[in-house]
Design a protein around this motif. Structure first.
Motif, PDB file in Angstrom:
ATOM      1  N   ARG A 352      27.605 -14.564 -69.988  1.00  0.00           N
ATOM      2  CA  ARG A 352      28.389 -15.755 -70.288  1.00  0.00           C
ATOM      3  C   ARG A 352      27.710 -16.953 -69.625  1.00  0.00           C
ATOM      4  NH1 ARG A 352      32.869 -17.979 -72.174  1.00  0.00           N
ATOM      5  NH2 ARG A 352      34.030 -19.505 -70.939  1.00  0.00           N
ATOM      6  N   ASN A 353      27.510 -18.046 -70.378  1.00  0.00           N
ATOM      7  CA  ASN A 353      26.788 -19.208 -69.858  1.00  0.00           C
ATOM      8  C   ASN A 353      27.554 -19.960 -68.777  1.00  0.00           C
ATOM      9  OD1 ASN A 353      24.526 -18.883 -71.538  1.00  0.00           O
ATOM     10  ND2 ASN A 353      25.512 -19.985 -73.210  1.00  0.00           N
ATOM     11  N   ALA A 354      28.866 -19.871 -68.793  1.00  0.00           N
ATOM     12  CA  ALA A 354      29.701 -20.607 -67.847  1.00  0.00           C
ATOM     13  C   ALA A 354      30.197 -19.686 -66.732  1.00  0.00           C
ATOM     14  CB  ALA A 354      30.890 -21.233 -68.567  1.00  0.00           C
ATOM     15  N   THR A 355      30.666 -20.302 -65.654  1.00  0.00           N
ATOM     16  CA  THR A 355      31.271 -19.551 -64.555  1.00  0.00           C
ATOM     17  C   THR A 355      32.787 -19.685 -64.640  1.00  0.00           C
ATOM     18  OG1 THR A 355      30.913 -21.463 -63.116  1.00  0.00           O
ATOM     19  CG2 THR A 355      29.299 -19.683 -63.001  1.00  0.00           C
ATOM     20  N   ASN A 356      33.325 -19.056 -65.661  1.00  0.00           N
ATOM     21  CA  ASN A 356      34.768 -18.998 -65.828  1.00  0.00           C
ATOM     22  C   ASN A 356      35.094 -17.852 -66.785  1.00  0.00           C
ATOM     23  OD1 ASN A 356      34.235 -20.063 -68.439  1.00  0.00           O
ATOM     24  ND2 ASN A 356      34.499 -22.147 -67.704  1.00  0.00           N
ATOM     25  N   ALA A 357      36.369 -17.553 -66.916  1.00  0.00           N
ATOM     26  CA  ALA A 357      36.787 -16.484 -67.805  1.00  0.00           C
ATOM     27  C   ALA A 357      36.542 -16.880 -69.259  1.00  0.00           C
ATOM     28  CB  ALA A 357      38.261 -16.169 -67.580  1.00  0.00           C
ATOM     29  N   GLY A 358      36.222 -15.918 -70.106  1.00  0.00           N
ATOM     30  CA  GLY A 358      35.998 -16.213 -71.516  1.00  0.00           C
ATOM     31  C   GLY A 358      35.137 -15.167 -72.167  1.00  0.00           C
ATOM     32  N   GLY A 359      34.732 -15.454 -73.381  1.00  0.00           N
ATOM     33  CA  GLY A 359      33.944 -14.512 -74.152  1.00  0.00           C
ATOM     34  C   GLY A 359      32.485 -14.480 -73.762  1.00  0.00           C
ATOM     35  N   ASN A 360      31.751 -13.551 -74.394  1.00  0.00           N
ATOM     36  CA  ASN A 360      30.336 -13.368 -74.101  1.00  0.00           C
ATOM     37  C   ASN A 360      29.485 -14.238 -75.015  1.00  0.00           C
ATOM     38  OD1 ASN A 360      31.054 -11.186 -72.321  1.00  0.00           O
ATOM     39  ND2 ASN A 360      31.298  -9.901 -74.137  1.00  0.00           N
ATOM     40  N   ASP A 361      28.534 -14.967 -74.428  1.00  0.00           N
ATOM     41  CA  ASP A 361      27.574 -15.729 -75.218  1.00  0.00           C
ATOM     42  C   ASP A 361      26.417 -14.856 -75.689  1.00  0.00           C
ATOM     43  OD1 ASP A 361      28.689 -18.501 -75.029  1.00  0.00           O
ATOM     44  OD2 ASP A 361      28.463 -18.092 -72.898  1.00  0.00           O
ATOM     45  N   PHE A 362      26.122 -13.808 -74.947  1.00  0.00           N
ATOM     46  CA  PHE A 362      25.102 -12.828 -75.333  1.00  0.00           C
ATOM     47  C   PHE A 362      25.692 -11.434 -75.117  1.00  0.00           C
ATOM     48  CE2 PHE A 362      22.995 -16.575 -73.673  1.00  0.00           C
ATOM     49  CZ  PHE A 362      21.998 -16.839 -74.598  1.00  0.00           C
ATOM     50  N   GLU A 363      25.401 -10.550 -76.038  1.00  0.00           N
ATOM     51  CA  GLU A 363      25.894  -9.178 -75.925  1.00  0.00           C
ATOM     52  C   GLU A 363      24.873  -8.273 -76.595  1.00  0.00           C
ATOM     53  OE1 GLU A 363      29.807  -6.735 -77.509  1.00  0.00           O
ATOM     54  OE2 GLU A 363      30.054  -8.806 -76.800  1.00  0.00           O
ATOM     55  N   PHE A 364      24.241  -7.395 -75.819  1.00  0.00           N
ATOM     56  CA  PHE A 364      23.186  -6.554 -76.379  1.00  0.00           C
ATOM     57  C   PHE A 364      23.006  -5.312 -75.502  1.00  0.00           C
ATOM     58  CE2 PHE A 364      21.412  -9.704 -73.535  1.00  0.00           C
ATOM     59  CZ  PHE A 364      20.520  -9.011 -72.746  1.00  0.00           C
ATOM     60  N   GLN A 365      22.335  -4.336 -76.048  1.00  0.00           N
ATOM     61  CA  GLN A 365      22.044  -3.108 -75.308  1.00  0.00           C
ATOM     62  C   GLN A 365      20.599  -3.149 -74.835  1.00  0.00           C
ATOM     63  OE1 GLN A 365      21.752   0.866 -77.315  1.00  0.00           O
ATOM     64  NE2 GLN A 365      23.509   1.372 -76.020  1.00  0.00           N
ATOM     65  N   TYR A 366      20.402  -2.723 -73.580  1.00  0.00           N
ATOM     66  CA  TYR A 366      19.043  -2.729 -73.039  1.00  0.00           C
ATOM     67  C   TYR A 366      18.922  -1.662 -71.966  1.00  0.00           C
ATOM     68  CZ  TYR A 366      14.520  -4.481 -71.497  1.00  0.00           C
ATOM     69  OH  TYR A 366      13.194  -4.592 -71.202  1.00  0.00           O
ATOM     70  N   GLY A 367      17.823  -0.902 -72.009  1.00  0.00           N
ATOM     71  CA  GLY A 367      17.584   0.120 -71.006  1.00  0.00           C
ATOM     72  C   GLY A 367      18.087   1.489 -71.430  1.00  0.00           C
ATOM     73  N   THR A 368      17.900   2.438 -70.513  1.00  0.00           N
ATOM     74  CA  THR A 368      18.379   3.800 -70.711  1.00  0.00           C
ATOM     75  C   THR A 368      19.142   4.231 -69.469  1.00  0.00           C
ATOM     76  OG1 THR A 368      16.304   4.718 -69.852  1.00  0.00           O
ATOM     77  CG2 THR A 368      16.443   4.382 -72.239  1.00  0.00           C
ATOM     78  N   VAL A 369      19.737   5.406 -69.531  1.00  0.00           N
ATOM     79  CA  VAL A 369      20.533   5.899 -68.413  1.00  0.00           C
ATOM     80  C   VAL A 369      19.678   5.957 -67.145  1.00  0.00           C
ATOM     81  CG1 VAL A 369      21.819   7.870 -67.508  1.00  0.00           C
ATOM     82  CG2 VAL A 369      22.092   7.201 -69.900  1.00  0.00           C
ATOM     83  N   GLY A 370      20.172   5.392 -66.066  1.00  0.00           N
ATOM     84  CA  GLY A 370      19.456   5.376 -64.794  1.00  0.00           C
ATOM     85  C   GLY A 370      18.776   4.068 -64.475  1.00  0.00           C
TER      86      GLY A 370
END
Length: 428
Positions: A352-370
């Motif tokens: 989230r670009n801001a420092t407050n409650a709200g929705g996600n500006d970016f949402e993605f999967q990255y990496g593996t377990v560990g």
């Protein structure tokens, strides 16, 4: 490219580190204002006229006229290092340093769609103090951590000058009333610092730092800081443009921060948060200084401070969920940090670009377990991105975009049991 503040790096890992039990350093006393007129500097522009420009290039361009004994003349002009001519007065000098397409005057700088007003506490290299009808000076740096004295460049009279130790509260600045100045930021100025990587070894309390985000030796230093049981941190605690190191002790929620990336005493000791909190460091108000924060897993709440001092949070809000790891970074390159979460169970990243409650500006999967998340600006484009490090293989996977699970490149760094960090150790 972005208008990035650079210089915040929180160690986004829950592994523990060590007790920084050394005495706090005493801040140096501010020196009396001093003037330099004789520095000769050569520079080659990497920006284009009217385009985005890093703060470091702005300062290098300002240095190009310093030491050339130019005569102040509103009817005259002089070239930059590329041969482009700018008017030889205060606003022409700033126009040259910013690499504008033309020489603005102080009214033009104040009215430009490419500038906006900021608080004086937010001033960074390449910003200006502009007196609308009279004068403008180019801010260089804060001379002290308290942001009470600063250095600047000026062409208000013959020749170009570099002034150090000027009080931000002086009755006059560069011969003009303090109250006439407004702090302005050029929208196309970006911090542009490129982060390196590092490791902290809990077994011997050593930091191993590298200036680049690639395989190689520890050219930024090997030194002891901390002790058993803490979390390593990094950030620009004093706002001078390079990252120092730090430690967080989960047993007593103490932060131990050192302005330099080397061994020595603590520059700040801050009691903040509660038992069970997870540290997260960021430039929450965009003033160029990285300050403390925590995320509380029990209620999914961020508690953030705009200063490295003990006391009540300046801001608190709910964000995240059970089992997540808090993140901080300048995701959109505007000069202040937002918040985020990494979910180890799903490898999902929520930013989230801001420092407050709200929705996600970016949402993605990255990496593996560990994988362990590590935040940094690894390509110097002014935006922080989320990289990952695998403890079992010691491989960093660097992604220069906050997008789905594809690394731009990978390399080996670190060893068993170590904890990854990132930071702009050399200010470049």
């Amino acid at each position: 490219m972005s208008m990035k503040r650079s210089f915040v790096r929180a160690a986004a890992t829950l592994a523990v580190a060590g007790l920084a039990g050394t005495a706090a350093a005493t801040p140096a006393q501010a020196a009396a204002p001093a003037m330099t007129t004789t520095l000769a500097a050569a520079t080659v522009s990497s920006s284009t006229a009217g385009g985005y420009i890093t703060r470091s290039e702005i300062i290098e361009r300002a240095k190009y006229w310093l030491g050339k004994n130019l005569t102040y003349n509103q009817g005259g002009s002089y070239p930059d290092s590329d041969g482009k001519y700018y008017r030889t007065d205060c606003s022409g000098y700033v126009s040259m340093a910013w690499h504008l397409t033309t020489s603005l005057n102080t009214v033009g700088i104040g009215d430009s769609a490419d500038t906006y007003e900021i608080s004086r506490s937010q001033l960074k290299a390449g910003d200006v103090l502009n007196s609308y009808y009279d004068h403008v000076i180019l801010f260089d740096k804060w001379d002290d951590a308290a942001h009470t004295t600063f250095s600047y460049y000026s062409f208000g009279s013959t020749p170009v000058k570099h002034i150090t130790g000027m009080s931000i509260n002086a009755s006059t600045i560069d011969g003009h009333p303090n109250g006439d100045y407004k702090a302005l930021r050029y929208k196309k100025a970006i911090d542009g610092g490129t982060d390196g990587i590092g490791m902290w070894d809990p077994s011997n309390h050593y930091f191993h730092l590298r200036n680049a985000a690639n395989a190689g030796g520890n050219d930024a230093g090997d030194f002891v800081f901390g002790a058993t049981g803490m979390v390593p941190l990094s950030g620009d605690w004093d706002g001078i443009g390079t990252d120092g190191v730090g430690m967080y002790d989960p047993s007593n929620h103490m932060f131990y921060l050192r302005n330099s990336a080397n061994a020595g005493g603590n520059s700040y000791e801050v009691n903040f948060g509660s038992i069970g909190d997870i540290p997260v460091m960021g430039d929450w108000d965009g003033n160029g200084t990285v300050t403390v924060g925590v995320w509380r897993p029990s209620n999914h709440t961020f508690y953030l401070k705009n200063s490295n001092t003990s006391g009540v949070a300046d801001k608190s809000f709910v964000y995240g969920d059970d089992g997540m790891i808090p993140l901080a970074g300048d995701w959109d390159g505007v000069g202040a940090d937002g918040i985020g979460m990494y979910d180890p169970a799903t490898r999902m990243v929520y930013l989230r670009n801001a420092t407050n409650a709200g929705g996600n500006d970016f949402e993605f999967q990255y990496g593996t377990v560990g994988h362990k998340p590590v935040v940094g600006d690894f390509d110097g484009d002014g935006k922080d991105t989320v990289a990952v490090w695998m403890p079992s293989t010691h491989v960093f996977s660097i992604n220069n975009q906050n997008t789905n699970n594809v690394a731009d490149y990978e390399f080996n760094f670190g060893g068993d049991g170590m904890i990854p960090v990132a930071g702009d150790w050399d200010g470049k």
